[in-house]
Design a protein around this motif. Structure first.
Motif, PDB file in Angstrom:
ATOM      1  N   GLY A 118      33.769  35.529  38.048  1.00  0.00           N
ATOM      2  CA  GLY A 118      34.534  36.367  38.956  1.00  0.00           C
ATOM      3  C   GLY A 118      35.217  35.537  40.020  1.00  0.00           C
ATOM      4  N   LEU A 119      36.468  35.893  40.303  1.00  0.00           N
ATOM      5  CA  LEU A 119      37.167  35.216  41.374  1.00  0.00           C
ATOM      6  C   LEU A 119      38.209  36.146  41.975  1.00  0.00           C
ATOM      7  CD1 LEU A 119      39.507  32.487  39.846  1.00  0.00           C
ATOM      8  CD2 LEU A 119      38.331  34.155  38.492  1.00  0.00           C
ATOM      9  N   ASP A 120      38.380  36.009  43.267  1.00  0.00           N
ATOM     10  CA  ASP A 120      39.375  36.788  43.982  1.00  0.00           C
ATOM     11  C   ASP A 120      40.761  36.440  43.431  1.00  0.00           C
ATOM     12  OD1 ASP A 120      41.359  36.969  46.471  1.00  0.00           O
ATOM     13  OD2 ASP A 120      39.691  38.358  46.809  1.00  0.00           O
ATOM     14  N   GLU A 121      41.672  37.406  43.440  1.00  0.00           N
ATOM     15  CA  GLU A 121      43.024  37.161  42.923  1.00  0.00           C
ATOM     16  C   GLU A 121      43.699  35.979  43.618  1.00  0.00           C
ATOM     17  OE1 GLU A 121      45.272  40.787  43.045  1.00  0.00           O
ATOM     18  OE2 GLU A 121      44.156  41.663  41.361  1.00  0.00           O
ATOM     19  N   SER A 122      43.487  35.835  44.932  1.00  0.00           N
ATOM     20  CA  SER A 122      44.116  34.725  45.660  1.00  0.00           C
ATOM     21  C   SER A 122      43.553  33.380  45.192  1.00  0.00           C
ATOM     22  CB  SER A 122      43.933  34.891  47.165  1.00  0.00           C
ATOM     23  OG  SER A 122      42.557  34.825  47.512  1.00  0.00           O
ATOM     24  N   VAL A 123      42.265  33.350  44.858  1.00  0.00           N
ATOM     25  CA  VAL A 123      41.638  32.137  44.330  1.00  0.00           C
ATOM     26  C   VAL A 123      42.184  31.845  42.932  1.00  0.00           C
ATOM     27  CG1 VAL A 123      39.443  31.089  43.615  1.00  0.00           C
ATOM     28  CG2 VAL A 123      39.559  32.438  45.724  1.00  0.00           C
ATOM     29  N   ALA A 124      42.357  32.878  42.131  1.00  0.00           N
ATOM     30  CA  ALA A 124      42.916  32.705  40.787  1.00  0.00           C
ATOM     31  C   ALA A 124      44.305  32.071  40.863  1.00  0.00           C
ATOM     32  CB  ALA A 124      42.976  34.043  40.056  1.00  0.00           C
ATOM     33  N   LEU A 125      45.135  32.530  41.794  1.00  0.00           N
ATOM     34  CA  LEU A 125      46.478  31.977  41.939  1.00  0.00           C
ATOM     35  C   LEU A 125      46.427  30.494  42.306  1.00  0.00           C
ATOM     36  CD1 LEU A 125      48.234  34.925  43.802  1.00  0.00           C
ATOM     37  CD2 LEU A 125      48.504  34.281  41.394  1.00  0.00           C
ATOM     38  N   LYS A 126      45.562  30.145  43.242  1.00  0.00           N
ATOM     39  CA  LYS A 126      45.435  28.741  43.650  1.00  0.00           C
ATOM     40  C   LYS A 126      44.866  27.889  42.513  1.00  0.00           C
ATOM     41  CE  LYS A 126      44.588  29.867  48.494  1.00  0.00           C
ATOM     42  NZ  LYS A 126      43.537  29.895  49.527  1.00  0.00           N
ATOM     43  N   ASP A 141      50.307  37.331  36.795  1.00  0.00           N
ATOM     44  CA  ASP A 141      51.089  37.801  35.657  1.00  0.00           C
ATOM     45  C   ASP A 141      50.369  37.425  34.359  1.00  0.00           C
ATOM     46  OD1 ASP A 141      51.505  35.066  35.497  1.00  0.00           O
ATOM     47  OD2 ASP A 141      53.626  35.155  36.004  1.00  0.00           O
ATOM     48  N   GLU A 142      51.028  37.613  33.234  1.00  0.00           N
ATOM     49  CA  GLU A 142      50.395  37.333  31.943  1.00  0.00           C
ATOM     50  C   GLU A 142      50.006  35.867  31.796  1.00  0.00           C
ATOM     51  OE1 GLU A 142      49.238  39.584  29.761  1.00  0.00           O
ATOM     52  OE2 GLU A 142      49.898  40.999  31.296  1.00  0.00           O
ATOM     53  N   MET A 143      50.830  34.957  32.319  1.00  0.00           N
ATOM     54  CA  MET A 143      50.506  33.537  32.245  1.00  0.00           C
ATOM     55  C   MET A 143      49.254  33.219  33.056  1.00  0.00           C
ATOM     56  SD  MET A 143      52.487  30.129  33.508  1.00  0.00           S
ATOM     57  CE  MET A 143      52.043  30.551  35.172  1.00  0.00           C
ATOM     58  N   THR A 144      49.169  33.799  34.247  1.00  0.00           N
ATOM     59  CA  THR A 144      48.002  33.589  35.094  1.00  0.00           C
ATOM     60  C   THR A 144      46.746  34.109  34.409  1.00  0.00           C
ATOM     61  OG1 THR A 144      49.399  33.825  37.051  1.00  0.00           O
ATOM     62  CG2 THR A 144      47.020  34.046  37.380  1.00  0.00           C
ATOM     63  N   LYS A 145      46.832  35.310  33.859  1.00  0.00           N
ATOM     64  CA  LYS A 145      45.685  35.903  33.161  1.00  0.00           C
ATOM     65  C   LYS A 145      45.276  35.050  31.965  1.00  0.00           C
ATOM     66  CE  LYS A 145      47.072  40.589  34.386  1.00  0.00           C
ATOM     67  NZ  LYS A 145      47.578  41.869  33.842  1.00  0.00           N
ATOM     68  N   SER A 146      46.253  34.554  31.231  1.00  0.00           N
ATOM     69  CA  SER A 146      45.974  33.720  30.070  1.00  0.00           C
ATOM     70  C   SER A 146      45.274  32.423  30.485  1.00  0.00           C
ATOM     71  CB  SER A 146      47.273  33.406  29.327  1.00  0.00           C
ATOM     72  OG  SER A 146      47.034  32.549  28.240  1.00  0.00           O
ATOM     73  N   ALA A 147      45.751  31.805  31.561  1.00  0.00           N
ATOM     74  CA  ALA A 147      45.157  30.553  32.038  1.00  0.00           C
ATOM     75  C   ALA A 147      43.714  30.769  32.493  1.00  0.00           C
ATOM     76  CB  ALA A 147      45.998  29.973  33.177  1.00  0.00           C
ATOM     77  N   ILE A 148      43.457  31.852  33.223  1.00  0.00           N
ATOM     78  CA  ILE A 148      42.104  32.144  33.692  1.00  0.00           C
ATOM     79  C   ILE A 148      41.190  32.472  32.507  1.00  0.00           C
ATOM     80  CG2 ILE A 148      40.713  33.778  35.038  1.00  0.00           C
ATOM     81  CD1 ILE A 148      42.139  31.668  36.735  1.00  0.00           C
ATOM     82  N   SER A 149      41.692  33.234  31.545  1.00  0.00           N
ATOM     83  CA  SER A 149      40.897  33.545  30.340  1.00  0.00           C
ATOM     84  C   SER A 149      40.551  32.271  29.586  1.00  0.00           C
ATOM     85  CB  SER A 149      41.661  34.488  29.416  1.00  0.00           C
ATOM     86  OG  SER A 149      41.753  35.760  29.973  1.00  0.00           O
ATOM     87  N   GLU A 150      41.532  31.396  29.456  1.00  0.00           N
ATOM     88  CA  GLU A 150      41.277  30.136  28.740  1.00  0.00           C
ATOM     89  C   GLU A 150      40.281  29.275  29.495  1.00  0.00           C
ATOM     90  OE1 GLU A 150      41.050  27.391  25.844  1.00  0.00           O
ATOM     91  OE2 GLU A 150      41.818  29.438  25.732  1.00  0.00           O
ATOM     92  N   LEU A 178      39.263  39.769  29.885  1.00  0.00           N
ATOM     93  CA  LEU A 178      39.673  39.731  31.277  1.00  0.00           C
ATOM     94  C   LEU A 178      39.820  41.150  31.802  1.00  0.00           C
ATOM     95  CD1 LEU A 178      41.895  37.290  32.997  1.00  0.00           C
ATOM     96  CD2 LEU A 178      42.559  39.672  33.218  1.00  0.00           C
ATOM     97  N   THR A 179      39.232  41.398  32.959  1.00  0.00           N
ATOM     98  CA  THR A 179      39.282  42.714  33.571  1.00  0.00           C
ATOM     99  C   THR A 179      39.682  42.555  35.028  1.00  0.00           C
ATOM    100  OG1 THR A 179      37.489  43.428  32.141  1.00  0.00           O
ATOM    101  CG2 THR A 179      37.957  44.812  34.020  1.00  0.00           C
ATOM    102  N   GLU A 180      40.620  43.379  35.459  1.00  0.00           N
ATOM    103  CA  GLU A 180      41.065  43.327  36.854  1.00  0.00           C
ATOM    104  C   GLU A 180      40.583  44.516  37.667  1.00  0.00           C
ATOM    105  OE1 GLU A 180      45.290  41.817  37.372  1.00  0.00           O
ATOM    106  OE2 GLU A 180      45.241  42.553  35.298  1.00  0.00           O
ATOM    107  N   SER A 181      40.011  45.499  37.010  1.00  0.00           N
ATOM    108  CA  SER A 181      39.617  46.706  37.716  1.00  0.00           C
ATOM    109  C   SER A 181      38.147  47.000  37.481  1.00  0.00           C
ATOM    110  CB  SER A 181      40.461  47.883  37.226  1.00  0.00           C
ATOM    111  OG  SER A 181      39.899  49.098  37.661  1.00  0.00           O
ATOM    112  N   ALA A 182      37.461  47.333  38.525  1.00  0.00           N
ATOM    113  CA  ALA A 182      36.052  47.684  38.395  1.00  0.00           C
ATOM    114  C   ALA A 182      35.865  48.860  37.448  1.00  0.00           C
ATOM    115  CB  ALA A 182      35.460  48.007  39.765  1.00  0.00           C
TER     116      ALA A 182
END
Length: 152
Positions: free
Chosen positions: A59-67, A82-91, A118-122
């Motif tokens: 788990g990570l805050d969205e702002s941490v994911a961006l950084k 976006d989709e690229m960010t989600k893909s990178a975090i999933s990978e 990957l899930t963004e919503s509780a």
């Protein structure tokens, strides 16, 4: 729940993050807590089957994911999830779990991992509250990644 189950994931996370983001994370305090999905967080859930069964949740805050994704991209500024960010975090979750499964195999435990979810919503997370072994990883100038192990 055995505390040693988290060690391969912790070791792997430190190694992978250092390799892909060029930052050396430090581990916080190991604890047990209720898994609570909060909003504005990105959750990567990876199932584990075989001689261990359950889930690993990063788990990570969205702002941490961006950084973190910015660091993974060599400093290129990422400003939206976006989709690229989600893909990178999933990978990233996949790489950590894959390396951890190799560590477990070398310790004599045979496990398989599922592809990252990957899930963004509780509300969309889809699993019931449980207790988890948890340890935070702090990455300088980036933030915190929480590793939660729900293994039986």
């Amino acid at each position: 729940m055995k505390a040693e189950y988290i060690n391969p994931f912790l070791e792997s996370a430190k190694t992978v993050i250092e390799q892909v983001a060029s930052v050396k994370p430090s581990a916080g305090q190991l604890g047990i807590k209720d898994v609570k999905f909060v909003e504005k967080y990105i959750w990567i859930q990876i199932g584990v089957t075989g001689q261990m069964n359950g889930d690993i949740v990063f788990g990570l805050d969205e702002s941490v994911a961006l950084k973190l994704v910015s660091a993974m991209m060599g400093g290129y500024a990422i400003t939206e999830v976006d989709e690229m960010t989600k893909s990178a975090i999933s990978e990233l979750g996949n790489m950590i779990s894959g390396n951890a499964s190799t560590i477990l195999f070398n310790q004599g435990l045979r496990v398989d991992i599922t592809p990252p979810k990957l899930t963004e919503s509780a509300a969309l997370a889809g699993f019931t509250p449980k207790k988890a072994l948890t340890i935070p990883l702090t990455m300088d100038h980036i933030g915190e990644l929480d590793i939660q192990v729900l293994i039986t």
